[in-house]
Structure formats: C-alpha cells, structure tokens
Design a protein around this motif. Structure first.
Motif, PDB file in Angstrom:
ATOM      1  N   ILE A 179       0.945  -1.028  -0.077  1.00  0.00           N
ATOM      2  CA  ILE A 179       0.234   0.060   0.141  1.00  0.00           C
ATOM      3  C   ILE A 179       0.851   1.248  -0.177  1.00  0.00           C
ATOM      4  N   LYS A 180       2.170   1.377   0.716  1.00  0.00           N
ATOM      5  CA  LYS A 180       2.961   2.314   1.008  1.00  0.00           C
ATOM      6  C   LYS A 180       3.389   2.683  -0.716  1.00  0.00           C
ATOM      7  N   GLN A 181       3.784   1.487  -1.144  1.00  0.00           N
ATOM      8  CA  GLN A 181       4.552   1.776  -2.699  1.00  0.00           C
ATOM      9  C   GLN A 181       3.392   2.137  -3.511  1.00  0.00           C
ATOM     10  N   LEU A 182       2.175   1.677  -3.464  1.00  0.00           N
ATOM     11  CA  LEU A 182       1.244   2.379  -4.307  1.00  0.00           C
ATOM     12  C   LEU A 182       0.723   3.976  -4.036  1.00  0.00           C
ATOM     13  N   ALA A 183       0.856   4.085  -2.917  1.00  0.00           N
ATOM     14  CA  ALA A 183       0.676   5.621  -2.670  1.00  0.00           C
ATOM     15  C   ALA A 183       1.922   6.405  -3.206  1.00  0.00           C
ATOM     16  N   ALA A 231      -5.860   4.977  -0.735  1.00  0.00           N
ATOM     17  CA  ALA A 231      -6.699   6.312  -0.704  1.00  0.00           C
ATOM     18  C   ALA A 231      -6.480   7.129   0.915  1.00  0.00           C
ATOM     19  N   ARG A 232      -6.374   6.226   2.056  1.00  0.00           N
ATOM     20  CA  ARG A 232      -5.966   6.504   3.358  1.00  0.00           C
ATOM     21  C   ARG A 232      -4.685   7.029   3.293  1.00  0.00           C
ATOM     22  N   ARG A 233      -3.793   7.060   2.321  1.00  0.00           N
ATOM     23  CA  ARG A 233      -2.451   7.154   2.716  1.00  0.00           C
ATOM     24  C   ARG A 233      -2.114   8.734   1.735  1.00  0.00           C
ATOM     25  N   LEU A 234      -3.269   9.285   1.081  1.00  0.00           N
ATOM     26  CA  LEU A 234      -3.208  10.114   0.004  1.00  0.00           C
ATOM     27  C   LEU A 234      -3.743  11.317   0.871  1.00  0.00           C
ATOM     28  N   THR A 235      -2.926  12.514   0.346  1.00  0.00           N
ATOM     29  CA  THR A 235      -3.759  13.740   1.150  1.00  0.00           C
ATOM     30  C   THR A 235      -5.071  14.275   0.556  1.00  0.00           C
ATOM     31  N   PRO A 236      -5.813  15.015   1.240  1.00  0.00           N
ATOM     32  CA  PRO A 236      -7.033  15.591   0.773  1.00  0.00           C
ATOM     33  C   PRO A 236      -7.049  16.050  -0.477  1.00  0.00           C
ATOM     34  N   ARG A 291     -18.018   5.533  -1.604  1.00  0.00           N
ATOM     35  CA  ARG A 291     -18.860   4.922  -0.507  1.00  0.00           C
ATOM     36  C   ARG A 291     -18.030   4.235   0.514  1.00  0.00           C
ATOM     37  N   ARG A 292     -16.994   3.752   0.137  1.00  0.00           N
ATOM     38  CA  ARG A 292     -16.063   3.011   1.053  1.00  0.00           C
ATOM     39  C   ARG A 292     -15.403   3.793   2.064  1.00  0.00           C
ATOM     40  N   LEU A 293     -15.103   5.097   1.665  1.00  0.00           N
ATOM     41  CA  LEU A 293     -14.016   5.690   2.249  1.00  0.00           C
ATOM     42  C   LEU A 293     -14.487   6.258   3.759  1.00  0.00           C
ATOM     43  N   PRO A 294     -13.432   6.220   4.792  1.00  0.00           N
ATOM     44  CA  PRO A 294     -14.072   6.803   5.944  1.00  0.00           C
ATOM     45  C   PRO A 294     -14.486   8.029   6.027  1.00  0.00           C
ATOM     46  N   ALA A 295     -15.415   8.378   6.737  1.00  0.00           N
ATOM     47  CA  ALA A 295     -16.357   9.785   6.750  1.00  0.00           C
ATOM     48  C   ALA A 295     -15.131  10.724   7.146  1.00  0.00           C
ATOM     49  N   GLU A 296     -14.203  10.530   7.871  1.00  0.00           N
ATOM     50  CA  GLU A 296     -13.291  11.689   8.271  1.00  0.00           C
ATOM     51  C   GLU A 296     -12.302  12.041   6.996  1.00  0.00           C
TER      52      GLU A 296
END
Length: 482
Positions: free
Chosen positions: A70-74, A101-106, A126-131
């Motif tokens: 995941i880190k490499q993909l980010a 997506a969790r490792r990418l900036t807004p 739809r699956r992304l965390p609300a925050e």
C-alpha cells in the motif's frame, strides 16, 4: 417559455460538458437548444469514449498493483500524477483502492476525483472513511468545486453525509452541492438526515441570496413529497419583504412551475400570507402564474391558493385569467369540476362583466350536463343562485334545456331555489322564463306548472308577466293542473 427546472437542468448539463470541452458563448447557446436529455446523452457518450480509451492497458496495469505494498502504491500515485492515478484507481478493486486512498492527502484525493471516471469511482467513495470524505469536501468547498462535490455526493454513506454537514458551516455551499447532485432519490435521503434547524438555515441561505434562490427552488422541486412540504414550509416562514423579493426573482427567471408545485404542498396556514403579497397584485405576474398553472397541469393544485386571496386580489385573478382567452377559461372550469371547487369559480364569477360572462356561458363545458349540474347544485348550496340565473339567460338552447331538466329533478327543488332567488335578482324572473321557454315536452311543462302553483300569488304574477314576454305563458297555462 421554459421554466426553472428545464433551464437549470440544461445549465447543469452544459457545466458538466464544459469540463471536457471548451465552450464559447455561441456554442453554449447552440447546445442549450438541444434539450436536457440530448445534452446528457452527449456528455455520457463523451465520458464513455474518453474513459474507455486505453482501458485495457490500465486494467492490465491494475492487475500488477497487487504485488506492491500500500505504501508503494501511494508513492506510485504521486509519481504518475492525479490524472494517471485516477485512471489506475478506477480499475482497481475498490477495497484495495480505499486502502491506498487512506495514505493520500485530501488535496490529491480531490484532484483524483476530478479526473476519475464517474462510473468507476462511486463505489470507492462509498467505502472511504467519513473523516477522509470530510477533509476532501472542506478542501473542495474552499476551491468552490461544487459541481464535483455534487456529482459524487449521491455516493456518500450516511456517516459521511453527517460528517460533512456538521463540518461545513457555509449553508450556501451545502445548498449548491445539493443543486448539483445527480441522484435526486439520494438528494431526498440526504435531506432526511439534516435536522430542522440546520435545514431551515440552508433554505434561508437561498431566500437571502438572489443567486442561490433558483437553486433552492430546484432542490425543493426535486425532493419527494413530504420533504417538498417540509422545505416549502420553511420558505413560507420568511418575512414579507423577503418573499416579495423572491416573487421578483421568480418573475424574472420564470420559476412559476416549481414555485406552484412547492406552494401546492405547503401547510394551508401559509396560503393567505403567500398569496396576498403586494408583489402579486401585478397583473403581469398573475398572467404568468395563470399560464404556468395551465401549461404545467397545476390548476387543480393552484385553485385553493386563489381561494385564500383577498377579494381585490381575486378580482385581479378573475379578469386576468379571462383575458387569456377561451382555452384558459375552459381549463379553469374543467379543473374546478374535477376537483370539486365550484364555490371558488362562483366567487370569481361575481367580478366578471357582461362580455366576460357571455364568453364563460359559451364555453364547451356549458354543453356538459355534469358540469352544469355541479354548477347549479353548488350555486344553490352557496346561496349564489342569482349569479347562476344571470349565466342561465346567456346559455345556448341546449344548455338551457339541460338547466331546466336538472332543476326539475327531486320534485323541482332546484327550480324552487331559483324561483326564490328571482325575487331579489335583477331580471331574475326574465332569466327563469327564458330558460323554461325552451321546453316543449308536455310532461316537463306539467312539472314546471306544479312548481309554479306552489308559489305565493305575487311570485306567480311576476313569473306570469315574464313568461308572457317570452311566449311561454300560453303553453304553460295549458299544462297547469286544473
């Protein structure tokens, strides 16, 4: 003339097209004439062509991403840029894409969303965390990317919706995002999650800003029944000055169809406040409202609003509607008949002059026995038989025959009501004599004679004199029981 709904739906589609094409003013105008459905079809075709290009290559590349962490993909996403990352993410397994997506900036996630295939990214959103959704939304609002936010808002989960609504303090921004939502069923679901105080604040942001007001009406017009009423009531609670300014905007931008649909479902306690606004005394505004009610098939819903008007406002409506011609007048009569609102038509008819009453008496509906009977019975019930007598003397022969036939039913109760009214009605006896003078059938003449004989001597004398003038009396006298 197109109303708000049509115009704004075209505007939305043109703005979406503008993401893919550079539209100058002349091209914009030419495309606007194509209509909403054609523009949507064109936009979807462009999206399909654009995103399906090189799709197999990106699918092949996505199949290799499972070998990377995941880190490499980010890091790869940042390296290839938002446009390429958007295409790649669209072909990845949504569950896996969310982890990346969790490792990418807004900021970067917003850029990816802007470049991604709308058909592919909704499941990821739809699956992304609300925050994460909250932070992306706040950044995109700051950059005024309302179209982008609206297009993907229908994919949000309930927790994400609540998180965004609570975080965004700009009510106008939330209203604009709602305006751009593609899935109107989800729009209703979103609004159900917002409490009344915040919802009132959002609607007020539209009523306080003439640029947002059309968007507020569009939103109200596209939500489901009970929500339309809920939002319409909030709109109606505004002060008179605000509502007058909204009427002005509705007049300039032709919002009458959606406005009437909203008013038809608000709490009736607001009717009198809304329909007696000073701005509605204008005959031009009333003309537009009448024409919108006819063209949008909203007359049955609009008539109760007219009933709540003050008499001087009703008079403006009566004359204005008749000036639109027989087609509009016939539509109003038919709407009243279908919805059982004859009492209002009789109220409005009191304001009409001779020429207007003559036109009403010659409408196609005056040939319709069910319409004539409803009119007669409502006139008798409401004590407006004098008004009906005035119309009866203007009817064609077939209409008069129908009037007499109906009046003789149930032992002649309706004829008795009209005879009672004739005493205090100008030309009342002449009107009755004119109506019954068309009768030739002996049995009907006998029935009329029986009712005549029940009258007091002075009424018999008044009727006899009027009947002599029409040539009725010799025939009626022969039919009188001994």
């Amino acid at each position: 003339m197109n109303d708000l709904t049509t115009n704004l739906e075209i505007q939305i589609e043109l703005e979406k097209l503008d993401q893919y094409l550079t539209l100058d003013h002349s091209t914009w105008q030419a495309l606007a004439d194509a209509g909403t459905s054609n523009l949507r079809e064109l936009r979807e075709h462009i999206e399909q062509e654009m995103y399906d290009q090189h799709r197999k290559g990106f699918q092949h590349l996505a199949s290799w991403t499972r070998w990377l962490s995941i880190k490499q993909l980010a890091k790869l996403a940042y390296a290839i840029g938002a446009k390429m990352a958007a295409r790649l993410v669209g072909e990845m397994d949504p569950y896996f894409a969310v982890k990346v997506a969790r490792r990418l900036t807004p900021d970067f996630l917003g850029e990816i969303a802007a470049q991604a295939d709308p058909r592919k990214i909704r499941e990821i959103i739809r699956r992304l965390p609300a925050e994460i959704i909250r932070e992306v939304a706040l950044k995109q609002i700051q950059e005024k990317q309302f179209l982008l936010l609206g297009r993907f808002a229908d994919a949000l989960s309930a927790p994400s919706i609540r998180e965004v609504v609570n975080a965004v303090k700009d009510d106008g921004a939330l209203l604009t995002i709602a305006f751009y939502m593609e899935n109107t069923a989800q729009l209703s679901n979103v609004i159900r999650m917002i409490d009344n105080s915040r919802l009132a604040s959002i609607v007020r942001s539209g009523t306080e800003n003439v640029e947002l007001w059309p968007k507020a009406i569009w939103v109200i017009d596209h939500v489901e029944g009970e929500l339309k009423s809920r939002l319409g009531n909030i709109m109606a609670e505004q002060d008179e000055r605000t509502l007058d300014s909204l009427v002005d905007v509705a007049h300039r931008q032709q919002l009458w169809g959606p406005v009437l649909r909203a008013l038809s479902v608000i709490n009736p306690r607001y009717h009198r406040k809304i329909v007696n606004l000073p701005s509605l005394r204008n005959s031009t505004v009333i003309t537009e409202l009448v024409n919108a009610a006819v063209s949008k098939n909203l007359l049955e819903e609009t008539l109760p609003l007219v009933k709540a008007m003050q008499r001087d406002y009703q008079e403006v409506v009566a004359h204005t509607a008749l000036r639109q011609g027989e087609e509009v007048a016939e539509a109003v009569v038919q709407a009243a008949h279908q919805s059982g609102q004859w009492d209002l038509i009789l109220d409005l008819a009191q304001f009409l002059g001779d020429d207007e009453r003559n036109m009403m008496a010659k409408l196609p509906s005056s040939h319709n026995p069910s319409v004539i009977e409803a009119l007669m019975r409502n006139a008798a019930k409401s004590g407006k038989t004098d008004l009906l007598l005035d119309f009866a003397r203007r009817f064609h022969r077939e209409g008069l025959q129908t009037v007499v036939e109906i009046s003789l039913r149930d032992g002649g109760d309706l004829l008795q009501a009209f005879l009672d009214a004739a005493r205090d009605t100008r030309n009342g006896w002449q009107a009755i004599a004119t109506a019954v003078s068309v009768v030739d059938a002996p049995d009907m003449l006998r029935d009329i004679g029986r009712v005549y004989q029940r009258q007091p001597p002075q009424d018999q004398q008044a009727f006899r004199e009027a009947a002599n003038e029409t040539g009725l009396w010799p025939r009626l006298e022969q039919a009188l029981p001994a």
